[in-house]
Design a protein around this motif. Structure first.
Motif, PDB file in Angstrom:
ATOM      1  N   HIS A   1       0.825  -1.204   0.000  1.00  0.00           N
ATOM      2  CA  HIS A   1       0.000   0.000   0.000  1.00  0.00           C
ATOM      3  C   HIS A   1       0.865   1.262   0.000  1.00  0.00           C
ATOM      4  CE1 HIS A   1      -2.552  -3.121   1.896  1.00  0.00           C
ATOM      5  NE2 HIS A   1      -3.584  -2.478   1.374  1.00  0.00           N
TER       6      HIS A   1
ATOM      7  N   GLY B   1      -3.958  -4.074  -8.633  1.00  0.00           N
ATOM      8  CA  GLY B   1      -5.135  -3.274  -8.929  1.00  0.00           C
ATOM      9  C   GLY B   1      -6.069  -3.182  -7.744  1.00  0.00           C
TER      10      GLY B   1
ATOM     11  N   ASP C   1      -7.100  -0.620  -6.555  1.00  0.00           N
ATOM     12  CA  ASP C   1      -6.579   0.547  -5.832  1.00  0.00           C
ATOM     13  C   ASP C   1      -5.515   0.202  -4.786  1.00  0.00           C
ATOM     14  OD1 ASP C   1      -8.108   2.286  -7.323  1.00  0.00           O
ATOM     15  OD2 ASP C   1      -9.738   2.376  -5.864  1.00  0.00           O
TER      16      ASP C   1
ATOM     17  N   GLU D   1      -2.385   0.025  -5.317  1.00  0.00           N
ATOM     18  CA  GLU D   1      -1.225   0.864  -5.598  1.00  0.00           C
ATOM     19  C   GLU D   1      -1.598   2.321  -5.858  1.00  0.00           C
ATOM     20  OE1 GLU D   1      -0.860  -3.336  -7.263  1.00  0.00           O
ATOM     21  OE2 GLU D   1      -2.177  -1.632  -7.717  1.00  0.00           O
ATOM     22  N   VAL D   2      -2.816   2.698  -5.484  1.00  0.00           N
ATOM     23  CA  VAL D   2      -3.299   4.035  -5.841  1.00  0.00           C
ATOM     24  C   VAL D   2      -2.461   5.156  -5.221  1.00  0.00           C
ATOM     25  CG1 VAL D   2      -4.960   4.244  -3.915  1.00  0.00           C
ATOM     26  CG2 VAL D   2      -5.407   5.410  -6.102  1.00  0.00           C
TER      27      VAL D   2
ATOM     28  N   PRO E   1       0.316   6.037  -9.706  1.00  0.00           N
ATOM     29  CA  PRO E   1       0.134   7.198 -10.589  1.00  0.00           C
ATOM     30  C   PRO E   1       1.344   8.130 -10.625  1.00  0.00           C
ATOM     31  CG  PRO E   1      -1.844   6.803  -9.321  1.00  0.00           C
ATOM     32  CD  PRO E   1      -0.794   5.916  -8.750  1.00  0.00           C
TER      33      PRO E   1
ATOM     34  N   HIS F   1     -11.043  -0.777   0.263  1.00  0.00           N
ATOM     35  CA  HIS F   1     -10.979  -0.762  -1.198  1.00  0.00           C
ATOM     36  C   HIS F   1     -12.368  -1.004  -1.772  1.00  0.00           C
ATOM     37  CE1 HIS F   1      -6.553  -0.917  -1.109  1.00  0.00           C
ATOM     38  NE2 HIS F   1      -6.717  -1.738  -0.085  1.00  0.00           N
TER      39      HIS F   1
ATOM     40  N   LYS G   1     -13.245  -1.385  -4.740  1.00  0.00           N
ATOM     41  CA  LYS G   1     -13.230  -2.369  -5.830  1.00  0.00           C
ATOM     42  C   LYS G   1     -12.995  -3.796  -5.339  1.00  0.00           C
ATOM     43  CE  LYS G   1     -11.541   1.023  -9.179  1.00  0.00           C
ATOM     44  NZ  LYS G   1     -10.437   1.398 -10.108  1.00  0.00           N
TER      45      LYS G   1
END
Length: 304
Positions: free
Chosen positions: A60, A82, A84, A86-87, A91, A133, A135
């Motif tokens: 994380h 995925g 999120d 690695e959110v 990016p 998360h 998702k």
């Protein structure tokens, strides 16, 4: 016979170009987590593969270091969990690397969670819920059936990026699938005594593993996801453990063990660190040995 030096130079240049092109054709893969570096190695053994994290790091929270930026700049394909996970850092790597190849899933970006049904999806989230998360749970590599689905989708992506090597990728997927399915049957039989066992664990790191085996996590060392254990919360878990049905306290290889040991000392429950991914202990050298190690460690607890 006299050989024209220009001919020699031209021939050497042609050979050099051929070699260079061969190197460039070799895919350069950036894996966000070691489990996906290991999966890529199974499916694309000739690729150059780099893992941004280890099993001893919290996926994380990763710093966008210059070395990671440089590796992503070179990547033809980025493989990440995925959902999120690695959110907080991916990016930034994408932006600073200025590599258009890995900015879109239509090109060289691959999110494993987009190819399976994730557990624990949420219709909406807010900050009061902690580090959740929407998702779904991203730690999906501990469900072998879901991971096989990911492998199939990843093989399609490899062919998309390197169509000239389709035959090799198809063969690698067939080989991995055959060995993996045999292993799943063996693991299910081996793990059968664990069905119904209850544990207290840190975070929802092993959610997919417990779901697949049939174990139950009855308590979380975190009061909320991403929030460190407080004394009052640990005291509530101590009360829960007095029911006498908890087998052990489980911690992942990258997580802080202090709260677990505090609770273990007061409940006489064993504390077990499980490798979160490939490289999480000496026995977890690849995906196959990772599963064997985790199941073996859990079985040793059930026999105490």
């Amino acid at each position: 016979m006299r050989i024209n030096s220009k001919v020699i130079k031209a021939s050497c240049a042609a050979l050099a170009l051929t070699f260079t092109c061969g190197v460039q054709a070799q895919l350069n893969i950036f894996a966000c987590e070691p489990e996906y570096a290991a999966l890529a190695k199974e499916l694309a053994p000739d690729a150059k593969i780099y893992s941004a994290t280890t099993a001893m790091q919290d996926p994380h929270q990763v710093q966008a270091r210059p070395s990671l930026i440089a590796k992503m700049r070179q990547a033809d394909l980025a493989i990440c969990a995925g959902a999120d996970l690695e959110v907080g850092w991916l990016p930034m790597l994408q932006m600073k690397s200025s590599n258009a190849k890995v900015r879109s899933t239509e090109q060289g970006l691959f999110f494993a969670a987009e190819h399976i049904d994730t557990l624990d999806r949420l219709a909406s989230v807010d900050r009061s819920m902690g580090d959740v998360h929407a998702k779904g749970n991203p730690h999906l590599h501990f469900d072998p059936n879901r991971l096989l689905q990911v492998a199939q989708a990843l093989s399609v992506k490899l062919v998309q990026l390197d169509p000239d090597s389709k035959e090799q990728y198809d063969a690698a997927l067939a080989d991995f699938s055959q060995r993996w399915q045999v292993a799943i049957a063996e693991w299910q039989q081996l793990a059968a005594p664990l069905k119904g066992k209850k544990v207290i664990a840190y975070h929802s790191s092993f959610r997919y593993l417990f779901n697949w085996i049939g174990m139950e996590q009855v308590g979380d060392l975190e009061p909320k996801p991403g929030i460190p254990p407080s004394t009052s919360h640990l005291a509530s878990l101590q009360s829960r453990s007095q029911e006498g049905d908890v087998m052990a306290i489980i911690v992942a290889s990258y997580q802080d063990e202090r709260g677990a040991h505090w609770l273990g000392e007061r409940t006489n429950l064993p504390v077990q660190v499980l490798p979160m991914s490939v490289g999480g202990n000496d026995d977890s050298e690849d995906l196959f040995s990772l599963y064997r190690s985790v199941i073996g460690l859990l079985l040793s607890l059930s026999q105490q």
